[in-house]
Design a protein around this motif. Structure first.
Motif, PDB file in Angstrom:
ATOM      1  N   ASP A  37      -0.219   7.020   1.368  1.00 57.64           N
ATOM      2  CA  ASP A  37      -1.546   7.640   1.464  1.00 57.64           C
ATOM      3  C   ASP A  37      -2.588   6.620   1.884  1.00 57.64           C
ATOM      4  OD1 ASP A  37      -0.515  10.054   0.783  1.00 57.64           O
ATOM      5  OD2 ASP A  37      -1.118   9.961  -1.332  1.00 57.64           O
ATOM      6  N   TRP A  38      -2.530   5.421   1.303  1.00 57.65           N
ATOM      7  CA  TRP A  38      -3.503   4.387   1.661  1.00 57.65           C
ATOM      8  C   TRP A  38      -3.268   3.866   3.082  1.00 57.65           C
ATOM      9  CZ3 TRP A  38      -8.074   3.268   0.138  1.00 57.65           C
ATOM     10  CH2 TRP A  38      -8.466   3.496  -1.182  1.00 57.65           C
TER      11      TRP A  38
ATOM     12  N   VAL B 298      -9.021  -2.710   0.968  1.00 57.48           N
ATOM     13  CA  VAL B 298      -8.161  -1.559   0.719  1.00 57.48           C
ATOM     14  C   VAL B 298      -7.069  -1.918  -0.296  1.00 57.48           C
ATOM     15  CG1 VAL B 298      -6.470   0.002   1.772  1.00 57.48           C
ATOM     16  CG2 VAL B 298      -8.620  -0.486   2.949  1.00 57.48           C
ATOM     17  N   GLN B 299      -6.507  -3.116  -0.192  1.00 55.80           N
ATOM     18  CA  GLN B 299      -5.471  -3.538  -1.141  1.00 55.80           C
ATOM     19  C   GLN B 299      -6.030  -3.671  -2.554  1.00 55.80           C
ATOM     20  OE1 GLN B 299      -4.185  -7.103   0.866  1.00 55.80           O
ATOM     21  NE2 GLN B 299      -2.362  -6.113   1.713  1.00 55.80           N
TER      22      GLN B 299
ATOM     23  N   LEU C 167       0.848  -1.186   0.000  1.00 55.72           N
ATOM     24  CA  LEU C 167       0.000   0.000   0.000  1.00 55.72           C
ATOM     25  C   LEU C 167       0.885   1.237   0.000  1.00 55.72           C
ATOM     26  CD1 LEU C 167      -2.743  -0.948   2.644  1.00 55.72           C
ATOM     27  CD2 LEU C 167      -2.976  -0.937   0.155  1.00 55.72           C
TER      28      LEU C 167
ATOM     29  N   SER D 175      -6.456  -0.194  -3.937  1.00 52.29           N
ATOM     30  CA  SER D 175      -5.156   0.380  -4.278  1.00 52.29           C
ATOM     31  C   SER D 175      -4.619  -0.222  -5.570  1.00 52.29           C
ATOM     32  CB  SER D 175      -4.163   0.147  -3.133  1.00 52.29           C
ATOM     33  OG  SER D 175      -2.892   0.621  -3.478  1.00 52.29           O
TER      34      SER D 175
ATOM     35  N   THR E  91      -7.550   6.312  -5.537  1.00 53.32           N
ATOM     36  CA  THR E  91      -6.885   7.143  -4.519  1.00 53.32           C
ATOM     37  C   THR E  91      -7.843   7.361  -3.356  1.00 53.32           C
ATOM     38  OG1 THR E  91      -7.638   9.152  -5.640  1.00 53.32           O
ATOM     39  CG2 THR E  91      -5.443   8.333  -6.203  1.00 53.32           C
ATOM     40  N   PRO E  92      -7.332   7.396  -2.150  1.00 50.82           N
ATOM     41  CA  PRO E  92      -8.224   7.559  -0.981  1.00 50.82           C
ATOM     42  C   PRO E  92      -8.784   8.965  -0.920  1.00 50.82           C
ATOM     43  CG  PRO E  92      -5.941   7.613  -0.289  1.00 50.82           C
ATOM     44  CD  PRO E  92      -5.927   7.280  -1.748  1.00 50.82           C
TER      45      PRO E  92
ATOM     46  N   SER F  13      -6.189   4.071   5.899  1.00 47.90           N
ATOM     47  CA  SER F  13      -6.782   2.788   6.292  1.00 47.90           C
ATOM     48  C   SER F  13      -7.331   2.799   7.715  1.00 47.90           C
ATOM     49  CB  SER F  13      -5.732   1.673   6.173  1.00 47.90           C
ATOM     50  OG  SER F  13      -5.325   1.513   4.827  1.00 47.90           O
TER      51      SER F  13
END
Length: 574
Positions: free
Chosen positions: A61-62, A88-89, A58, A92, A97-98, A66
């Motif tokens: 930013d991720w 989340v992975q 990750l 990504s 983008t978060p 998270s």
């Protein structure tokens, strides 16, 4: 033993012997004072959040995004949850983008929101936690992960520590009455050193808890015996000075050393090892401190008591009489030795039962207030080491105030005035805590001042209400109920779940309860100390604290029995 004071009056009150005893006894109080706040620093719980491994593929930013952000007065990361790592992975890997939702309207990530984070599912901290190292490098909480689902172990560990103190109060009182003050004092100091070192090598939380229980036993037992030994060796004004000012001052100064040590040594294992040093340094004092002559007389060991007193006379450069204890005193000591009073005698007659139960409730309430203040300090903002240093330093003027009050004011008036001041300060904290941190800290210090000064008066009040034949047992029983209160105090923080200021309200109301209960106790100011249970002043069901007590009627036949015993004014921090 009203005749004991007259028998040893040839020594004087303030010679080289007395000065040496005061100084050495104050030094022996350093180990127990240095260890009392160990429960605060060893079990400190720094800010934490779920751990996200750097090998999770990750971006930074991720990884930052998270962890959910909670809004509870201020924005802070969730301590016990994270967004599902697999989800989340995947996001990504797809090149998303978060983004931050409207509740967390921040622009730190600097990217357009392609994914609304609040819509993602959350999970527990499966990979452990990441702890803040701003104030602590490691604590028992961080090493054994006593957070989230195991958070209940934090107050339980504190409870076990104070339960150890409760057992120490009970056991040390019984053993010291049978085997002497000096062996119990140094036995408790050895316990402190051994178990302070042992907890540093605890491999797991259960073993740490057992060792922490033993550490609590030694901590309070050593202080009680120091106080009793000094009160029995000294007579007259030096006893007042020792009990009300010298001993508490050394105790507080040793307490103030631990926050400074914890600031320099951020590892809990290293801190535990350092906590053993004061006890080891006090062991050579065994050959310099005498046993209590008063205790020796009460056990019928008059030859040993006379030997100690003659050595003290040589040190003070005064001449001892050929016979120190007359035959009448010998018979009295023998009769007192044969009379064995137990814990149950505190509840045997109506009068002493009424006084004992009232004192137990007051000691319980004051202890909850005192330790509740200490534990609630963690909810205040700022440097924890500075906060605890200040809240400890305020004890010095509190002891000075209680000493001054002991010299000229009635006991109930002093106790109610100090405790009311502390209660009002704690009840006002809920108004200022959100927006005025400096004023809140001032109110906390004022509350600590009032509660501690009231506790100082309470201790001397308890000593004056208790008969000589059972005074040590009475004071130990009150200390036991004090430890029951301190055992409950770690759970006060849990009340904040229902209402943020509920812990402060509880400690304030308990202080008010102590004031109410004290009104029903008899006044002891400038009254002779009772030697037997039958000499206790009859309790008056209600009398205002400022009301004067009429002088006793003088009937010639009791003039000899009413010889005024030297006033014992005692105070301590339990």
């Amino acid at each position: 033993m009203q005749d004991y004071e007259e028998s040893v009056s040839f020594l004087g009150t303030w010679g080289p012997f007395q000065r040496r005893v005061v100084f050495l006894l104050c030094l022996t109080s350093v180990p127990c004072g240095y260890n009392i706040l160990s429960v605060i620093f060893l079990l400190a719980s720094p800010p934490h959040h779920c751990h996200i491994s750097t090998h999770s593929n990750l971006s930074q930013d991720w990884i930052q995004a998270s962890i959910p952000v909670q809004v509870s007065g201020r924005l802070e990361k969730s301590s016990c949850s994270r967004y599902e790592l697999d989800l989340v992975q995947n996001l990504s890997a797809l090149g998303n983008t978060p983004g931050l939702d409207h509740i967390q309207n921040l622009t730190a990530l600097g990217s357009s929101p392609d994914v609304l984070l609040s819509s993602l599912k959350q999970e527990g901290c499966k990979d452990g936690w990441t702890y803040s190292t701003e104030h602590y490098q490691s604590t028992v909480v961080t090493e054994f992960n006593l957070v989230c689902s195991d958070q209940w172990k934090q107050p339980l560990t504190s409870l076990v520590y104070f339960l150890g103190g409760l057992c120490g109060c009970f056991v040390s009182g019984l053993i010291s009455d049978r085997f002497g003050r000096k062996p119990v004092l140094f036995g408790a100091i050895i316990m402190l050193s051994i178990f302070s070192s042992a907890v540093a090598f605890a491999p797991s939380w259960p073993i740490f808890t057992v060792l922490f229980f033993m550490l609590g036993m030694g901590q309070i037992a050593s202080y009680i015996v120091v106080f009793v030994l000094g009160s029995e060796i000294l007579i007259g004004s030096p006893r007042v000075l020792f009990s009300n000012l010298c001993l508490p001052s050394f105790y507080v100064l040793s307490m103030m050393l631990l926050p400074g040590t914890a600031y320099l040594v951020r590892s809990w294992r290293h801190l535990s090892l350092i906590m053993a040093v004061p006890g080891l340094a006090c062991l050579p004092l065994w050959w310099l401190l005498p046993e209590s002559p008063r205790w020796l007389v009460s056990r019928g060991r008059l030859q040993e008591a006379e030997l100690l007193l003659r050595l003290a006379a040589l040190e003070n450069r005064v001449e001892a009489p050929h016979v120190i204890f007359l035959s009448a005193n010998t018979e009295k000591a023998a009769s007192q030795k044969s009379e064995s009073l137990s814990f149950l005698d505190l509840l045997r007659t109506t009068n002493i039962r009424y006084i004992t139960l009232t004192l137990w409730l007051i000691w319980f309430s004051m202890s909850v207030s005192y330790f509740g203040l200490s534990f609630n300090m963690s909810s205040l903002y700022g440097n924890p080491f500075l906060n605890y240093f200040l809240v400890t330093a305020v004890e010095l003027p509190a002891y000075v105030a209680s000493w001054l009050a002991a010299r000229s004011l009635p006991r109930r008036l002093s106790f109610t005035s100090f405790t009311l001041l502390g209660a009002l300060a704690m009840l006002l904290i809920q108004i200022t805590q959100q927006n005025h941190p400096a004023l809140t800290l001032s109110l906390v210090l004022m509350g600590k001042f009032g509660v501690l000064a009231g506790t100082g008066v309470l201790y001397m009040y308890t000593g004056e209400l208790s008969p000589t034949v059972i005074r040590n047992t009475a004071m130990s029983s009150c200390a036991m109920f004090s430890r029951v209160g301190s055992s409950v105090s770690p759970y006060l923080l849990q009340l904040a779940v229902f209402y943020q200021f509920l812990p402060w309200i509880v400690v304030g109301c308990l202080s008010l309860l102590s004031v109410l209960l004290s009104v029903f106790l008899p006044e002891t100011f400038r009254e002779p100390l009772p030697d037997t249970i039958q000499q206790l002043t009859l309790t008056q069901r209600f009398r205002w604290p400022w009301a004067s007590t009429p002088p006793p009627k003088d009937d010639g036949k009791s003039a000899k029995d009413q010889t005024t015993a030297p006033e014992i004014i005692c105070t301590t921090r339990l």
